[in-house]
Design a protein around this motif. Structure first.
Motif, PDB file in Angstrom:
ATOM      1  N   LEU A 164      17.544  38.240  17.232  1.00 23.41           N
ATOM      2  CA  LEU A 164      17.943  37.146  16.541  1.00 23.41           C
ATOM      3  C   LEU A 164      17.909  35.736  17.539  1.00 23.41           C
ATOM      4  O   LEU A 164      18.344  35.919  18.594  1.00 23.41           O
ATOM      5  N   ALA A 165      17.655  34.777  16.827  1.00 22.09           N
ATOM      6  CA  ALA A 165      17.108  33.455  17.765  1.00 22.09           C
ATOM      7  C   ALA A 165      17.518  32.407  16.785  1.00 22.09           C
ATOM      8  O   ALA A 165      16.607  31.353  16.665  1.00 22.09           O
ATOM      9  N   GLY A 172      11.561  31.431   9.980  1.00 19.66           N
ATOM     10  CA  GLY A 172      12.061  30.206  10.414  1.00 19.66           C
ATOM     11  C   GLY A 172      12.401  29.338   9.382  1.00 19.66           C
ATOM     12  O   GLY A 172      11.564  29.245   8.212  1.00 19.66           O
ATOM     13  N   ASP A 173      13.672  28.542   9.140  1.00 12.83           N
ATOM     14  CA  ASP A 173      14.250  28.112   8.058  1.00 12.83           C
ATOM     15  C   ASP A 173      13.668  26.661   7.943  1.00 12.83           C
ATOM     16  O   ASP A 173      13.398  26.029   6.996  1.00 12.83           O
ATOM     17  N   GLU A 174      12.971  26.224   9.180  1.00 14.81           N
ATOM     18  CA  GLU A 174      12.278  24.891   9.089  1.00 14.81           C
ATOM     19  C   GLU A 174      11.048  25.050   8.760  1.00 14.81           C
ATOM     20  O   GLU A 174      10.244  26.130   8.919  1.00 14.81           O
ATOM     21  N   GLY A 201      14.374  32.976  13.364  1.00 15.61           N
ATOM     22  CA  GLY A 201      14.581  31.765  14.147  1.00 15.61           C
ATOM     23  C   GLY A 201      13.339  31.343  14.919  1.00 15.61           C
ATOM     24  O   GLY A 201      12.784  31.944  15.704  1.00 15.61           O
ATOM     25  N   GLY A 202      12.618  30.119  14.297  1.00 15.00           N
ATOM     26  CA  GLY A 202      11.266  29.844  14.829  1.00 15.00           C
ATOM     27  C   GLY A 202      11.192  28.602  15.789  1.00 15.00           C
ATOM     28  O   GLY A 202      10.464  27.693  15.457  1.00 15.00           O
ATOM     29  N   SER A 203      11.995  28.815  17.001  1.00 17.45           N
ATOM     30  CA  SER A 203      11.993  27.569  17.692  1.00 17.45           C
ATOM     31  C   SER A 203      11.833  28.019  19.093  1.00 17.45           C
ATOM     32  O   SER A 203      11.152  29.104  19.334  1.00 17.45           O
TER      33      SER A 203
END
Ligand SMILES: Cc1cc2nc3c(=O)[nH]c(=O)nc-3n(C[C@H](O)[C@H](O)[C@H](O)COP(=O)(O)OP(=O)(O)OC[C@H]3O[C@@H](n4cnc5c(N)ncnc54)[C@H](O)[C@@H]3O)c2cc1C
Ligand code: FES
Lengths: 391, 110
Positions: free
Chosen positions: A104-105, A33-35, A8-10
């Motif tokens: 996990l983020a 990150g999926d974005e 999770g890249g936020s």
């Protein structure tokens, strides 16, 4: 530990990566990150960014000094599985990344309106969502917002500022009553009508009208409300499905963690909107979908992961803010339906006040409208209800 | 120089916000830390909160919105979410009145 993956890249993911380095972790830090983008800030998406007052660059969460963190970014592909035994994260591309620890983020996503997808219907969670919505709002027309929660109210307020005709429809007869209680919920929802936005409450939307493009929303009772654009603001769902079969305890409420972000699996911790965590302030498990939690909880999770004493496990009151119609709303603490509410500074009518929630006489939560300074003062006097109960 | 007022207009531990006019035109916050007056730009460099509304502890002010802390002497943020310092301004107390000499540029604060 030689390699840690942050999934999770936020906001929470970046805060975790920073915390790893701050605690002297010098192994590999892989951020998945999926974005496609580097971390950006979400709160302005419904406010200044949607209004066109700030641009994409202003949303960036990373700074020049983050280059020193030496992070290994894997962007644009989601993690699809966690293999705890094999100590690896599997990406949707099939690639396998071997790691010794995982944070996990993965946050949450907007809950979609059930049924077929029609053009003109939006949710707002990502930068792309905000860009698409802004384009449609600028084209003019009638906007119907489904849901009078904070995101719905912020979108309504910003759209109104852009000159759009706005109607907000809320299923609950007392919008925001669940979060703030009926009196203060009413004080906030009065802002809509003060500003020329129509609020229809106590009326669920039962369906969307239109074949390819939305033309309106259908309300319980059969009436429909015309719309050129619809924004669905009916809550968020934690991004946890990819953990199925991993052995990490989770359910629809999020990844279960203790106050320090530890999950049931050693070397796997979690933080931010994807978690359902024990809150030492409230004395119960909660999902806190708020910015401040997403920036603070990762520090604790990283401490847990590295086997350090967890500083953040001491009770600090949950906090969030919202900006609507030029009003700044701030809430801290934990409210239960039976708590007594009283105005402690100002009055409701002036739209500048501080309200306190008491449980057995103790101040357990505060809410302020347009009173940041006094809010800061009262917030410091909160008594953790979990501790108040013991006394 | 901009007139802030009399020293007693800024009680210890408190701050006032003044409109700077001219120059940058940005508002300035003047703090009283144990009798010493310190001035910084009022607007948090993170978003748009007023630092005069913030919580003062010792020589730092905590932003009322997202809790970034700034050193009142140097303007430096102690950590996220603020990334850039706020400008600091010289305070002059003369003839029983408090004045602020507005810093020229953002660089002056760095
Ligand atoms: C429009 C909007 C306005 C808001 N306004 C406020 C406000 O005023 N005040 C406030 O307190 N809070 C506000 N919030 C909430 C705040 O933004 C969130 O609490 C915060 O972003 C949570 O951070 P996070 O990192 O936990 O999750 P997220 O920001 O959701 O980030 C999670 C990231 O993980 C990615 N991801 C998901 N699944 C995977 C996977 N399998 N593999 C890899 N990556 C994955 C996601 O795409 C996303 O990039 C707002 C949120 C939104 C959307
Ligand atoms: S506006 Fe000051 S910390 Fe965000």
């Amino acid at each position: 530990m030689r390699a840690v993956a942050v999934i999770g890249g936020s906001l929470a993911g970046l805060a975790a990566a920073r915390a790893l380095r701050e605690h002297g972790f010098d192994g590999r830090v892989i951020v998945v990150g999926d974005e496609e983008r580097l971390p950006y800030d979400r709160p302005p998406l419904s406010k200044e960014f949607l209004a066109g007052k700030i641009g994409v660059e202003d949303l960036a969460l990373t700074t020049d000094t983050d280059a020193d963190l030496d992070l290994d970014w894997h962007l644009g592909v989601p993690a699809a599985g966690l293999d705890v035994r094999g100590r690896s994260v599997v990406l949707a591309s099939g690639r396998r990344i071997e790691v010794d620890g995982v944070v996990l983020a993965t946050g949450a996503r907007a809950r979609p309106f059930p049924g077929a997808r029609l053009a003109g219907v939006h949710t707002l969670r990502s930068l792309d969502d905000a860009v698409a919505l802004r384009d449609e709002l600028l084209a003019g027309g009638r906007l119907v917002v489904i849901g009078a929660g904070f995101i719905g109210a912020e979108v309504a307020s910003t759209a109104r500022d852009l000159g759009v005709e706005v109607t907000v429809i809320e299923a609950d007869p007392l919008p925001l009553g669940g979060v703030l209680g009926p009196e203060l919920g009413a004080a906030c929802t009065a802002l809509h009508e003060d500003n020329g936005v129509r609020l229809i409450s106590g009326t669920p939307v039962t369906g969307l009208v239109g074949t390819d493009r939305v033309q309106g929303v259908r309300l319980a009772g059969g009436r429909s409300e015309p719309a050129d654009v619809v924004v669905v603001g009916i809550g968020a769902l934690p991004n946890i499905e990819w953990l199925a079969g991993s052995g990490v305890d989770h359910d629809h409420r999020g990844v279960w963690t203790d106050a320090g972000g530890a999950t049931n699996i050693p070397q796997v911790v979690a933080a931010g909107d994807c978690t359902f965590s024990y809150c030492p302030y409230a004395g119960v498990d909660l999902r806190q979908e708020h910015w401040t939690n997403a920036i603070q909880q990762p520090a604790a999770a990283v401490e847990s992961l590295l086997g350090l004493p967890v500083a953040a496990a001491r009770p600090s009151a949950p906090y969030f803010w919202s900006d609507q119609y030029g009003a700044r709303l701030q809430f801290a603490g934990h409210r239960l339906p039976d708590d007594a509410v009283e105005i402690i500074e100002g009055d409701l009518g002036s739209r500048r006040f501080v309200a306190g929630y008491r449980r057995r006489g103790e101040l357990v939560a505060v809410f302020a409208m347009n009173q940041p300074k006094l809010f800061g003062k009262w917030r410091r006097q909160l008594v953790a209800p979990a501790l108040a109960e013991l006394s | 120089m901009i007139l802030v007022g009399r020293p007693e207009d800024v009680p210890p531990g408190d701050a006032v916000r003044i409109e700077a006019g001219g120059g940058s035109g940005l508002p300035i916050a003047v703090f009283n830390v144990d009798g010493e007056f310190l001035a910084i730009d009022d607007t948090c460099t993170h978003q748009d909160a007023s630092l005069a509304d913030g919580w003062v502890e010792g020589c730092t002010v905590e932003c009322p919105l997202h809790a970034a802390c700034f050193d009142l002497r140097t303007g430096m943020p102690s950590g996220p979410p603020a990334k850039t310092p706020v400008r600091t301004h010289e305070v002059v107390v003369a003839d029983g009145l408090v004045y602020v000499r507005v810093a020229e540029s953002v660089e002056a604060a760095a």
